[in-house]
Design a protein around this motif. Sequence first.
Motif, short mmCIF file in Angstrom:
data_model
loop_
_atom_site.label_atom_id
_atom_site.label_comp_id
_atom_site.label_asym_id
_atom_site.label_seq_id
_atom_site.Cartn_x
_atom_site.Cartn_y
_atom_site.Cartn_z
N LYS A 222 0.83 -1.20 0.00
CA LYS A 222 0.00 0.00 0.00
C LYS A 222 0.87 1.26 0.00
O LYS A 222 0.53 2.25 -0.65
CB LYS A 222 -0.93 -0.01 1.21
CG LYS A 222 -2.09 -1.00 1.10
CD LYS A 222 -3.01 -0.90 2.31
CE LYS A 222 -4.21 -1.82 2.17
NZ LYS A 222 -5.13 -1.73 3.34
N ALA A 225 2.20 1.73 -3.47
CA ALA A 225 1.11 2.23 -4.33
C ALA A 225 0.87 3.71 -4.08
O ALA A 225 0.72 4.50 -5.05
CB ALA A 225 -0.16 1.43 -4.07
N THR A 231 -2.99 2.20 -7.52
CA THR A 231 -3.59 1.18 -6.67
C THR A 231 -2.58 0.04 -6.47
O THR A 231 -1.62 -0.11 -7.24
CB THR A 231 -4.86 0.60 -7.30
OG1 THR A 231 -4.51 -0.11 -8.51
CG2 THR A 231 -5.85 1.71 -7.65
N ARG A 256 -12.10 -0.58 -12.27
CA ARG A 256 -10.91 -1.44 -12.10
C ARG A 256 -10.38 -1.92 -13.44
O ARG A 256 -9.17 -2.08 -13.63
CB ARG A 256 -11.24 -2.62 -11.18
CG ARG A 256 -11.34 -2.22 -9.71
CD ARG A 256 -11.26 -3.44 -8.81
NE ARG A 256 -12.42 -4.31 -8.97
CZ ARG A 256 -13.55 -4.18 -8.28
NH1 ARG A 256 -13.69 -3.20 -7.41
NH2 ARG A 256 -14.56 -5.01 -8.46
N GLN A 259 -8.28 0.88 -14.64
CA GLN A 259 -7.05 0.99 -13.85
C GLN A 259 -6.06 -0.12 -14.22
O GLN A 259 -4.86 0.13 -14.35
CB GLN A 259 -7.38 0.90 -12.36
CG GLN A 259 -8.12 2.11 -11.81
CD GLN A 259 -8.67 1.86 -10.42
OE1 GLN A 259 -8.50 0.78 -9.85
NE2 GLN A 259 -9.35 2.85 -9.86
#
Length: 297
Positions: A222, A225, A231, A256, A259
């Motif tokens: 995370k 990202a 993400t 998504r 992305q």
Amino acid sequence: MPRQFSLADGGKIHAVGLGTWQLEGNQGREAMVHALKSGYRMLDCAFSYGNQALVAEAIEQSGVAREDLFIVDKLANTWHSAAEECLDRTLAALKTDTLDLWLMHWPSPLNHHGNHPKCPTLPDGTVDFEKNWNYVKTWQTMIEIQKRRPEVKRLGVANFGIKELEAISVTGVLPLVNQVELHPSCNQENLHKYCIQKGIQLVAYSPLGSTGSALLHDPNLKAIAKKNNATVAQCLLSWGVANGWPVIPRSSSPDRLDQNLDILELSKEDVDAISRIGKASPKRYVTAPWHTFEEIV
């Protein structure tokens, strides 16, 4: 970052494809139409997914020309001894004259006349394998079909380890592609090295680690990202492409899907960090009663 990878026959394969497994009904068709309109050009399909006709509908509704697509399909386990009929049914369902890549889905021939279309079983509950048949014979059959049938542009396999690849090498024809579970927690380092030596292109399915993957919630991932304004999924997909293989994510969410198509230029530091995160928690998510995988190393 590459948008395509070169295959040993001189052809190209897209760096990001759309997995069609479990894309069903109106939502599945709409997801595929959206993906195609958004720029996806490789569709990863399979006879055993049971949605080839839906894929054909999505292609037609998207308005994308067939010659602009790279369509992958797979010979089902229960059709190893009837491969050509499986091919004919596939072409008819997809409403296409060609497959850009035809894979053996698993090195696992199951009883074509068994009690279940995907995983037939014997009275004792064990898997009902095709008698007097093996995957080397299947591969030889696929080679012979391709020689006669211009509909099949390229051949490959899926879920093959080094042992299985060595076994089919006796035919003198190696697959152009080997599609396997491939993500930082199942990095397939030895298999990747072997495939590079043999001119076989690895392709990653479950590149995010599959549903419920711990990778998607890893605090270190995370942080990477966030640093890249991306993400976690984008970072995992970009990690795969940076390491040299196409990725096949699957989603029914328009956001998504968009992305996932956006591959990042990760720094070497970030690529190495993602590799270390995966190695710290090795995990293979895909298992099958009809196949024993090699250990994660």
